[in-house]
Design a protein around this motif. Structure first.
Motif, mmCIF file in Angstrom:
data_model
loop_
_atom_site.group_PDB
_atom_site.id
_atom_site.type_symbol
_atom_site.label_atom_id
_atom_site.label_comp_id
_atom_site.label_asym_id
_atom_site.label_seq_id
_atom_site.Cartn_x
_atom_site.Cartn_y
_atom_site.Cartn_z
ATOM 1 N N ALA A 135 -0.245 -4.953 -6.346
ATOM 2 C CA ALA A 135 0.424 -5.048 -4.982
ATOM 3 C C ALA A 135 1.928 -5.327 -5.186
ATOM 4 O O ALA A 135 3.083 -4.522 -4.528
ATOM 5 C CB ALA A 135 -0.093 -6.239 -4.211
ATOM 6 N N VAL A 136 2.526 -6.070 -6.224
ATOM 7 C CA VAL A 136 3.718 -6.276 -6.608
ATOM 8 C C VAL A 136 4.722 -4.798 -6.953
ATOM 9 O O VAL A 136 5.592 -4.571 -6.529
ATOM 10 C CB VAL A 136 4.061 -7.073 -7.729
ATOM 11 C CG1 VAL A 136 5.519 -7.279 -8.077
ATOM 12 C CG2 VAL A 136 3.643 -8.727 -7.090
ATOM 13 N N ILE A 137 3.785 -4.005 -7.824
ATOM 14 C CA ILE A 137 4.331 -2.867 -8.352
ATOM 15 C C ILE A 137 4.449 -1.725 -7.220
ATOM 16 O O ILE A 137 5.561 -1.137 -7.269
ATOM 17 C CB ILE A 137 3.732 -2.314 -9.392
ATOM 18 C CG1 ILE A 137 3.574 -3.551 -10.679
ATOM 19 C CG2 ILE A 137 4.029 -0.959 -9.928
ATOM 20 C CD1 ILE A 137 4.851 -3.809 -10.807
ATOM 21 N N GLU A 138 3.395 -1.617 -6.345
ATOM 22 C CA GLU A 138 3.237 -1.029 -5.293
ATOM 23 C C GLU A 138 4.252 -1.100 -4.277
ATOM 24 O O GLU A 138 5.284 -0.097 -4.075
ATOM 25 C CB GLU A 138 2.042 -0.827 -4.708
ATOM 26 C CG GLU A 138 0.957 -0.183 -5.321
ATOM 27 C CD GLU A 138 1.253 1.264 -5.459
ATOM 28 O OE1 GLU A 138 1.515 2.187 -4.754
ATOM 29 O OE2 GLU A 138 0.506 1.739 -6.658
ATOM 30 N N THR A 139 4.656 -2.336 -4.016
ATOM 31 C CA THR A 139 5.704 -2.522 -3.284
ATOM 32 C C THR A 139 6.950 -2.328 -3.744
ATOM 33 O O THR A 139 8.109 -1.541 -3.053
ATOM 34 C CB THR A 139 5.609 -4.066 -2.652
ATOM 35 O OG1 THR A 139 4.203 -4.180 -2.112
ATOM 36 C CG2 THR A 139 6.825 -4.402 -1.500
ATOM 37 N N LEU A 140 7.300 -2.844 -4.970
ATOM 38 C CA LEU A 140 8.610 -2.675 -5.613
ATOM 39 C C LEU A 140 8.924 -1.307 -5.726
ATOM 40 O O LEU A 140 10.162 -0.833 -5.609
ATOM 41 C CB LEU A 140 8.806 -3.580 -6.845
ATOM 42 C CG LEU A 140 10.075 -3.528 -7.433
ATOM 43 C CD1 LEU A 140 11.211 -3.969 -6.439
ATOM 44 C CD2 LEU A 140 10.063 -4.482 -8.608
ATOM 45 N N SER A 141 7.994 -0.318 -5.925
ATOM 46 C CA SER A 141 8.017 1.097 -6.053
ATOM 47 C C SER A 141 8.743 1.769 -5.031
ATOM 48 O O SER A 141 9.461 2.841 -4.970
ATOM 49 C CB SER A 141 7.043 1.874 -6.605
ATOM 50 O OG SER A 141 6.570 1.173 -7.870
ATOM 51 N N GLU A 142 8.664 1.182 -3.664
ATOM 52 C CA GLU A 142 9.161 1.711 -2.738
ATOM 53 C C GLU A 142 10.786 1.517 -2.547
ATOM 54 O O GLU A 142 11.363 2.281 -2.125
ATOM 55 C CB GLU A 142 8.617 1.035 -1.397
ATOM 56 C CG GLU A 142 7.127 1.355 -1.074
ATOM 57 C CD GLU A 142 6.600 0.393 -0.055
ATOM 58 O OE1 GLU A 142 7.250 0.276 0.957
ATOM 59 O OE2 GLU A 142 5.324 0.291 0.020
ATOM 60 N N TYR A 143 11.071 0.683 -3.249
ATOM 61 C CA TYR A 143 12.612 0.272 -3.325
ATOM 62 C C TYR A 143 13.251 1.037 -4.778
ATOM 63 O O TYR A 143 14.440 1.111 -4.770
ATOM 64 C CB TYR A 143 12.875 -1.203 -3.508
ATOM 65 C CG TYR A 143 12.247 -1.400 -1.847
ATOM 66 C CD1 TYR A 143 13.052 -1.869 -0.837
ATOM 67 C CD2 TYR A 143 11.032 -2.099 -1.865
ATOM 68 C CE1 TYR A 143 12.673 -2.319 0.506
ATOM 69 C CE2 TYR A 143 10.687 -2.724 -0.584
ATOM 70 C CZ TYR A 143 11.233 -2.499 0.463
ATOM 71 O OH TYR A 143 10.973 -3.137 1.806
ATOM 72 N N ALA A 144 12.505 0.850 -5.781
ATOM 73 C CA ALA A 144 12.854 1.772 -7.255
ATOM 74 C C ALA A 144 11.809 2.517 -7.300
ATOM 75 O O ALA A 144 10.903 2.382 -8.237
ATOM 76 C CB ALA A 144 13.012 0.587 -7.812
ATOM 77 N N PRO A 145 12.096 3.873 -6.899
ATOM 78 C CA PRO A 145 10.788 4.842 -7.076
ATOM 79 C C PRO A 145 10.558 5.239 -8.647
ATOM 80 O O PRO A 145 9.229 5.857 -8.895
ATOM 81 C CB PRO A 145 11.344 6.071 -6.441
ATOM 82 C CG PRO A 145 12.332 5.687 -5.428
ATOM 83 C CD PRO A 145 12.770 4.340 -6.075
#
Length: 236
Positions: A135-145
């Protein structure tokens, strides 16, 4: 309260402490940890869409908390016994300040995550640990693709892990909730807020005492001042 051995006095337990009310108050002390950590080893620097490329922002603290509604929804998940599917995150890249923390060209990322309640409604933390990391990686990837493509290793630390590894009851990083009923002269309990305990020469100096947690060492300094006062009185 579990029995403990105290030098020269034999076992210490709830029956031998001089104040039964103290034992009852300690049992009422609320912990309820609500945070976790995700640590990443990265093969390159993250590229944030809001500030693309290399820059001084990568040396500072970055927060994923775009709105009050976002934070409210993140807390709603925890309120009902689950971790936040789109969590609040505090992020730093310590290798940007200390390059010795990673091999040349590589970096480490530390992510403080909320909310992750110690008490889950369904399942256990060993079962849910990697789902929190996802969940952390998925969410953060929205801001740092580019994030997913540069992760070499990851470590997910749940409240349960904080308790098992570091002895933080219920994974609370402040050794107890920082709520109005547990602050100032009420921390940790009424009557014992000045770092002393009913056991002679045993003092408290952790985050469970005033003024609580945070990287400031204030509790330890204030406890040391009280110890010095007692030492001076004994020398008079």
């Amino acid at each position: 309260m579990p029995s403990r051995r105290h030098a020269g006095t034999g076992p210490i337990n709830a029956l031998t402490l001089p104040a039964r009310v103290l034992v009852a108050d300690i049992k009422r002390f609320k912990f309820r940890g609500s945070s976790g950590k995700v640590n990443l080893a990265l093969g390159a620097l993250p590229d944030f869409t809001c500030m693309p490329g290399f820059g001084p922002h990568l040396r500072g603290a970055m927060s994923i908390s775009p709105s009050i509604e976002y934070l409210e929804r993140a807390y709603d998940d925890a309120k009902y016994g689950d971790f936040s599917r789109r969590p609040y995150m505090d992020i730093i890249l310590p290798s940007m300040l200390d390059p010795s923390m990673a091999p040349p060209g590589k970096h480490v990322m530390s992510i403080f995550v909320q909310y992750a309640p110690y008490h889950l409604k369904n399942g256990t933390w060993p079962e849910k640990r990697e789902a929190l990391g996802d969940a952390v990686i998925e969410t953060l990837s929205e801001y740092a693709p580019n994030l997913k493509n540069i992760i070499l290793h990851r470590q997910v630390v749940t409240p349960w892990d904080l308790e098992q590894e570091f002895g933080l009851t219920e994974g609370n990083i402040f050794q107890g909730e920082l709520t109005l009923d547990q602050l100032f002269f009420l921390r940790p309990v009424p009557g014992w807020a000045k770092y002393r305990t009913p056991i002679k020469n045993l003092y408290m100096c952790g985050a469970c005492t005033h003024p609580g947690g945070g990287v400031m060492a204030a509790s330890g300094r204030l406890a040391a001042l009280e110890i010095l006062k007692d030492m001076k009185l004994r020398l008079i």
